[in-house]
Design an enzyme around this catalytic site. Structure first.
Site, PDB file in Angstrom:
ATOM      1  N   ASP A 162     -14.621  -2.521  17.669  1.00 24.58           N
ATOM      2  CA  ASP A 162     -14.585  -1.956  16.329  1.00 24.58           C
ATOM      3  C   ASP A 162     -13.815  -0.637  16.280  1.00 24.58           C
ATOM      4  OD1 ASP A 162     -15.420  -2.159  13.587  1.00 24.58           O
ATOM      5  OD2 ASP A 162     -16.719  -0.462  13.984  1.00 24.58           O
ATOM      6  N   ASN A 172      -1.174  -9.423   4.627  1.00 25.02           N
ATOM      7  CA  ASN A 172      -1.060  -7.988   4.887  1.00 25.02           C
ATOM      8  C   ASN A 172      -0.761  -7.278   3.566  1.00 25.02           C
ATOM      9  OD1 ASN A 172      -0.958  -5.606   6.324  1.00 25.02           O
ATOM     10  ND2 ASN A 172       0.801  -6.188   7.600  1.00 25.02           N
ATOM     11  N   HIS A 224      -0.315  -1.849  18.501  1.00 25.58           N
ATOM     12  CA  HIS A 224       0.771  -2.224  19.410  1.00 25.58           C
ATOM     13  C   HIS A 224       2.122  -2.057  18.702  1.00 25.58           C
ATOM     14  CE1 HIS A 224       3.186  -4.736  22.158  1.00 25.58           C
ATOM     15  NE2 HIS A 224       2.282  -4.372  23.042  1.00 25.58           N
ATOM     16  N   CYS A 256      -5.191   0.467   3.495  1.00 24.76           N
ATOM     17  CA  CYS A 256      -5.304  -0.945   3.867  1.00 24.76           C
ATOM     18  C   CYS A 256      -6.728  -1.462   3.670  1.00 24.76           C
ATOM     19  CB  CYS A 256      -4.874  -1.128   5.313  1.00 24.76           C
ATOM     20  SG  CYS A 256      -5.820  -0.113   6.462  1.00 24.76           S
ATOM     21  N   GLU A 303      -7.222  -1.453  -6.239  1.00 24.23           N
ATOM     22  CA  GLU A 303      -7.373  -0.704  -4.998  1.00 24.23           C
ATOM     23  C   GLU A 303      -7.464   0.788  -5.294  1.00 24.23           C
ATOM     24  OE1 GLU A 303      -4.876  -2.947  -5.422  1.00 24.23           O
ATOM     25  OE2 GLU A 303      -5.545  -4.569  -4.110  1.00 24.23           O
ATOM     26  N   ASP A 348      -6.742  -4.544  15.400  1.00 22.23           N
ATOM     27  CA  ASP A 348      -5.990  -3.527  16.119  1.00 22.23           C
ATOM     28  C   ASP A 348      -4.512  -3.793  15.865  1.00 22.23           C
ATOM     29  OD1 ASP A 348      -4.719  -1.837  17.838  1.00 22.23           O
ATOM     30  OD2 ASP A 348      -5.487  -2.756  19.680  1.00 22.23           O
ATOM     31  N   ASP A 398      -7.642  -0.602  13.666  1.00 24.20           N
ATOM     32  CA  ASP A 398      -7.065   0.462  12.853  1.00 24.20           C
ATOM     33  C   ASP A 398      -6.407  -0.042  11.576  1.00 24.20           C
ATOM     34  OD1 ASP A 398      -4.979  -0.852  14.041  1.00 24.20           O
ATOM     35  OD2 ASP A 398      -4.282   0.849  15.225  1.00 24.20           O
ATOM     36  N   HIS A 399      -6.602  -1.328  11.272  1.00 24.49           N
ATOM     37  CA  HIS A 399      -5.933  -1.873  10.099  1.00 24.49           C
ATOM     38  C   HIS A 399      -6.844  -2.874   9.396  1.00 24.49           C
ATOM     39  CE1 HIS A 399      -2.600  -2.596   7.511  1.00 24.49           C
ATOM     40  NE2 HIS A 399      -2.237  -3.755   8.008  1.00 24.49           N
ATOM     41  N   GLN A 450       0.812  -1.227   0.000  1.00 21.06           N
ATOM     42  CA  GLN A 450       0.000   0.000   0.000  1.00 21.06           C
ATOM     43  C   GLN A 450       0.840   1.270   0.000  1.00 21.06           C
ATOM     44  OE1 GLN A 450      -1.721  -1.297   3.870  1.00 21.06           O
ATOM     45  NE2 GLN A 450      -1.472   0.832   4.528  1.00 21.06           N
ATOM     46  N   ASP A 496     -16.577  -2.652   4.223  1.00 23.55           N
ATOM     47  CA  ASP A 496     -17.988  -2.765   3.839  1.00 23.55           C
ATOM     48  C   ASP A 496     -18.408  -1.607   2.939  1.00 23.55           C
ATOM     49  OD1 ASP A 496     -18.240  -5.130   5.163  1.00 23.55           O
ATOM     50  OD2 ASP A 496     -19.529  -4.374   6.769  1.00 23.55           O
TER      51      ASP A 496
END
Ligand code: NAG
Ligand code: NAG
Length: 320
Positions: free
Chosen positions: A264, A288, A244, A129, A154, A241, A268-269, A123, A175
């Site tokens: 939700d 990924n 981290h 993403c 994309e 998430d 973030d990814h 990306q 979605d």
């Protein structure tokens, strides 16, 4: 100013962390199948929070009856009366929940072996993403239908999908990407190449390769439903998430950080579940979009237990 910050927080969608406090609102929308966009979303959230405060305060007072959040909790009282006394709302939500047809799936699945998965993409420095995640499950379902593995665009989503708060490199939602594809169709990667930068929309209807008839959401938080979906349907788009510190430097093994959100608003990814396995513990096999020079040649494994990092919270796939 406050509202501007809220609007921004809502627009960035998946790929960037929300501010705290969004979780109850997200749960409400999920339960009652609401889809709001942009300013409407932030306005509704404020109304909801006011109502919630009112309900909580009310219940804390210890009256002879208690109040609860219900399907009207995102409406002001005057809207409620004007709508429901003579007029019905026109909910835009058209999510179809996924109900597993099969009751069992293989212990180990890897859709790469079945030809459902294109190579690892990158990306770049763009929060897209969500587009890669949505395209990944689309590529799988397109393969199932046609037995042709086609890489889809994309960039078309980045440039052209502004629905559902999608904002190109500033983030978006899978979605909402499906809703865009349902309406407009999607071009191939080779016709509409990736630039890692938002550009003006160059959609060309004559180059559309396929449309979808809709999409299905895996029941939120259900590991067993996700297991059946990944085991029997094909690659499934998932949010996680990834905030981290350790994820940035992930190399191999089953990702299982000490602290990872499942709600939700913490996801973030956007990634793609392409299979699962059981050794040495149950894990999801994930694709990924950070190039092959990250993780396990671009892939990673993440623990299944306790809905690790929210992989089962907001997952979905398109239907053709
Ligand atoms: C499940 O296992 C059977 C038998 O080995 C195999 O034919 C089938 O392709 C597998 N399904 C998936 C999705 O891997
Ligand atoms: C794995 C998968 O989704 N397989 C489906 C492919 O499409 C046919 C119908 O064309 C389904 O019957 C399969 O279940």
């Amino acid at each position: 100013m406050k509202s501007v910050i809220i609007v921004l927080a809502l627009f960035v969608g998946v790929c960037v962390s929300y501010e705290a406090g969004e979780d109850l609102w997200a749960a409400f929308k999920n339960t009652y199948d609401r889809t709001y966009e942009g300013i409407e979303d932030s306005m509704r959230r404020i109304v909801f929070e006011n109502n919630l405060q009112y309900i909580e305060k009310f219940n804390a007072e210890g009256n002879s009856y208690t109040l609860a959040v219900n399907k009207f909790a995102d409406l002001t009282h005057s809207e409620f009366t004007s709508i429901y006394l003579g007029r019905k709302p026109n909910p835009e939500g058209k999510r179809e929940p996924y109900y597993p047809v099969q009751t069992t799936a293989n212990d180990t699945v890897d859709w790469r072996d079945k030809g459902y998965v294109t190579g690892i993409k990158d990306q770049g420095q763009c929060g897209s993403c969500w587009a890669f995640s949505a395209i990944g499950s689309l590529e799988g379902q397109y393969f199932n239908k046609t037995h042709k593995l086609v890489s889809f665009s994309e960039q078309e989503l980045v440039d052209c999908s502004k629905n559902g708060g999608n904002a190109g490199c500033q983030g978006g939602d899978m979605d909402a990407a499906f809703e865009y594809i349902e309406k407009n169709g999607i071009e191939s990667e080779s016709d509409y190449k990736y630039r890692a930068k938002k550009h003006k929309c160059e959609y060309d209807a004559s180059k559309v390769v396929t449309k979808i008839s809709g999409y299905k959401d895996i029941p939120s938080g259900s590991i067993s439903a996700m297991h059946l979906a990944v085991g029997s349907v094909g690659p499934i788009s998932a949010a996680m998430d990834a905030s981290h510190d350790s994820f940035q430097f992930y190399s191999e093994g089953i990702y299982h950080p000490r602290k990872c959100g499942k709600k939700d608003n913490q996801l973030d990814h956007g990634v793609l579940a392409i299979g699962y396995g059981v050794t040495p513990q149950a894990y999801w096999l994930m694709k990924n979009s950070w190039g092959t020079d990250w993780g396990m040649d671009g892939y990673f494994k993440i623990a299944q237990k306790e809905n690790e990092c929210g992989i089962c919270t907001s997952s979905s796939y398109p239907i053709m």
